[in-house]
Motif scaffolding. Structure first.
Motif, short mmCIF file in Angstrom:
data_model
loop_
_atom_site.label_atom_id
_atom_site.label_comp_id
_atom_site.label_asym_id
_atom_site.label_seq_id
_atom_site.Cartn_x
_atom_site.Cartn_y
_atom_site.Cartn_z
N GLU A 334 0.95 -1.17 -0.16
CA GLU A 334 0.02 0.03 -0.14
C GLU A 334 0.86 1.38 0.02
N ARG A 335 0.47 2.34 -0.65
CA ARG A 335 1.04 3.65 -0.64
C ARG A 335 0.30 4.32 0.33
N THR A 336 -0.69 5.29 0.11
CA THR A 336 -1.07 6.32 1.00
C THR A 336 -2.15 5.52 2.01
N PRO A 337 -2.08 5.77 3.35
CA PRO A 337 -1.03 6.53 4.02
C PRO A 337 0.23 5.69 4.51
N HIS A 338 0.52 4.54 4.24
CA HIS A 338 1.21 3.53 5.06
C HIS A 338 2.51 3.49 4.30
N ASN A 339 2.70 3.76 2.98
CA ASN A 339 4.06 3.26 2.44
C ASN A 339 4.66 2.21 2.87
N ASP A 340 3.82 1.11 2.74
CA ASP A 340 4.07 -0.33 3.15
C ASP A 340 4.18 -1.60 2.02
N ALA A 341 5.48 -1.69 1.43
CA ALA A 341 5.60 -2.48 0.38
C ALA A 341 5.23 -4.14 0.86
N ASN A 342 5.59 -4.16 2.15
CA ASN A 342 5.43 -5.70 2.67
C ASN A 342 3.80 -6.20 3.14
N ILE A 343 3.16 -5.08 3.56
CA ILE A 343 1.79 -5.54 3.98
C ILE A 343 0.98 -6.33 2.80
#
Length: 479
Positions: A334-343
């Motif tokens: 996910e990008r906004t708002p987490h900037n999390d490529a691993n979730i």
């Protein structure tokens, strides 16, 4: 007449408009992405050219194209199309929703000059970290690299012979000084790149080149048809639906999900994971929250069930309050708002009462909650949104649009031709380039109808969103 070409992830769309901006013909050619490994997403650029040829011939079969004056381009952003010195493609294009470069992105983002000059986090989906990944993992390709182009700009190279990018798409590379609207030599050097490997920059409404005579003859167009700079898919959609001034906004339910607000000034706030990019028109910028799976999440679930997405959504009936089950639509991070490529995505609180209809509802609610996350992130930067226009294939679902309207407590307008926002905006940019017209022609489209929030369900959607946010925190702790 003017043509707009919109190179999406799942298809290339084309529209033909006349001088009054009435749509005369439209066509679509399908595209598919390959996922050779988890988190990877690629396409063969040759497929884009074949699709472009198909839609141009399809337009010509519907209407004569002998009066076309301009072509505008729109396209999926961030993709890395690597070319050698003879403009031969070196490897499949690494797409916007590819997250393999998570480590490289983190490394670049740790360098303060990237946020300072681009106004954005360096996301794994952006172009610069992809090239850093190629340099590390595919050094032979990197050594042969003479030019890198964004997807629509590779189509432009084929159409015109010119290597050109425009500001809205270039802003998503992590190489553009977004305030100055120019490539940054310092950012390029940080990824072992040079300005010589980058395309020339123009504004989206400027002429970028002229259609090759051979292609004009093949498709029945006159000689000298100009090709506009165009725009990244969301900026072009914004031009298509008249979101070009401060306070204007739209929500897009395409493969990804986007909440987009135009601005007349550059006001970055990278820490929120909100994107701050140049618009496709001169002296204009925009902010947007981006989620990686909107209609993509519905399409994924449709594939699991073996039923078409439209069949799933048509069975839903009137809007209902969210039930206890939750879907977190992080199929590829996910990008906004987490900037999390691993979730990754998850269903929570499933029970025996659930069936295909209720599971479809849960999937749409999950994307709705993700859109609410982007809304909250935009609001945190001071951006105010009072009304929205909906575009993209997902906007055909009244249930989904009303769920979003209710979650955000904002009325949402549905344009008559909402599924062709990007292509229509590209055609408008083609008109600007060919005629010298400006933003005044980017008016709001005819609105088919307006979907309003259901006030009786606003509180229940807010409560469900709060549980959704808590669930992300819990799920992140398990990865």
């Amino acid at each position: 007449m003017f043509i707009g070409l919109d190179l999406g992830t799942s298809g290339l769309k084309a529209v033909l408009i006349d001088g009054a901006q009435a749509i005369l013909a439209e066509a679509t050619a399908p595209l598919t992405a390959s996922r050779p490994q988890s988190g990877w997403s690629e396409q063969d650029p040759a497929d884009w050219l074949e699709a472009a040829d198909q839609v141009m011939q399809a337009l010509g079969a519907q209407r004569s194209l002998d009066a076309v004056q301009g072509i505008g381009l729109s396209g999926q952003m961030h993709g890395a199309t690597l070319l050698d010195a003879s403009d031969t493609v070196l490897r499949p294009c690494i797409l916007w929703n590819d997250t393999r470069s998570v480590d490289e992105a983190a490394g670049l983002d740790a360098d303060p000059q990237f946020r300072a000059l681009t106004g954005n986090i360096v996301f794994p989906g952006f172009t610069a970290p992809k090239l850093a990944w190629v340099a590390k993992h595919e050094p032979d390709f990197f050594a042969r690299l003479a030019r890198v182009l964004l997807p629509k700009d590779y189509v432009r190279l084929w159409l015109t012979g010119e290597a050109v990018a425009e500001m809205s798409d270039a802003a998503g590379t992590s190489w553009l000084d977004v305030g100055k609207r120019d490539w940054s030599d310092d950012l390029l050097a940080a990824t072992q790149m040079t300005r010589a490997q980058m395309p020339r920059l123009v504004e989206g409404s400027d002429v970028s080149g002229v259609l090759r005579d051979t292609l004009a003859a093949r498709w029945g167009l006159p000689k000298g048809v100009v090709v506009a700079g165009g725009g990244g898919d969301n900026a072009a959609s914004a031009v298509g639906v008249g979101v070009v001034q401060a306070g204007d906004a739209f929500v897009s339910l395409g493969t990804s999900g986007v909440l987009f607000a135009a601005s007349d000034a550059y006001h970055p706030d990278a820490a929120t994971a909100v994107h701050s990019f140049c618009h496709a028109l001169p002296n204009t910028w925009h902010q947007m929250g981006v989620i990686l799976a909107a209609a993509d999440a519905l399409n994924w679930f449709a594939g699991v069930t073996g039923r078409p997405p439209a069949e799933l959504t048509h069975a839903l009936g009137p809007l209902q309050a969210p039930a206890r089950p939750l879907f977190l639509p992080y199929l590829g991070g996910e990008r906004t708002p987490h900037n999390d490529a691993n979730i990754r995505a998850a269903f929570l609180h499933l029970d025996h009462s659930l069936d295909t209809v209720s599971m479809t509802r849960v999937v749409l609610e999950g994307v709705t909650h993700a859109i609410r996350d982007s809304f909250d992130a935009l609001s945190a930067t001071g951006t105010k949104i009072d009304r929205l226009i909906a575009v993209g294939g997902g906007s055909k679902s009244d249930y989904w649009v009303q769920a979003i309207a209710t979650s955000l407590d904002i009325a949402i307008d549905l344009p008559v031709s909402g599924d062709f926002g990007g292509a229509f905006g590209a055609a408008r940019l083609g008109m600007m380039a060919a005629t010298g017209a400006g933003a005044e022609i980017a008016t709001r489209p005819d609105i088919a109808r307006t979907i309003v929030p259901d006030p009786s369900l606003t509180a229940s959607f807010a409560q469900a969103h709060a549980r959704y946010r808590d669930s992300y925190v819990a799920l992140k702790g398990l990865t």
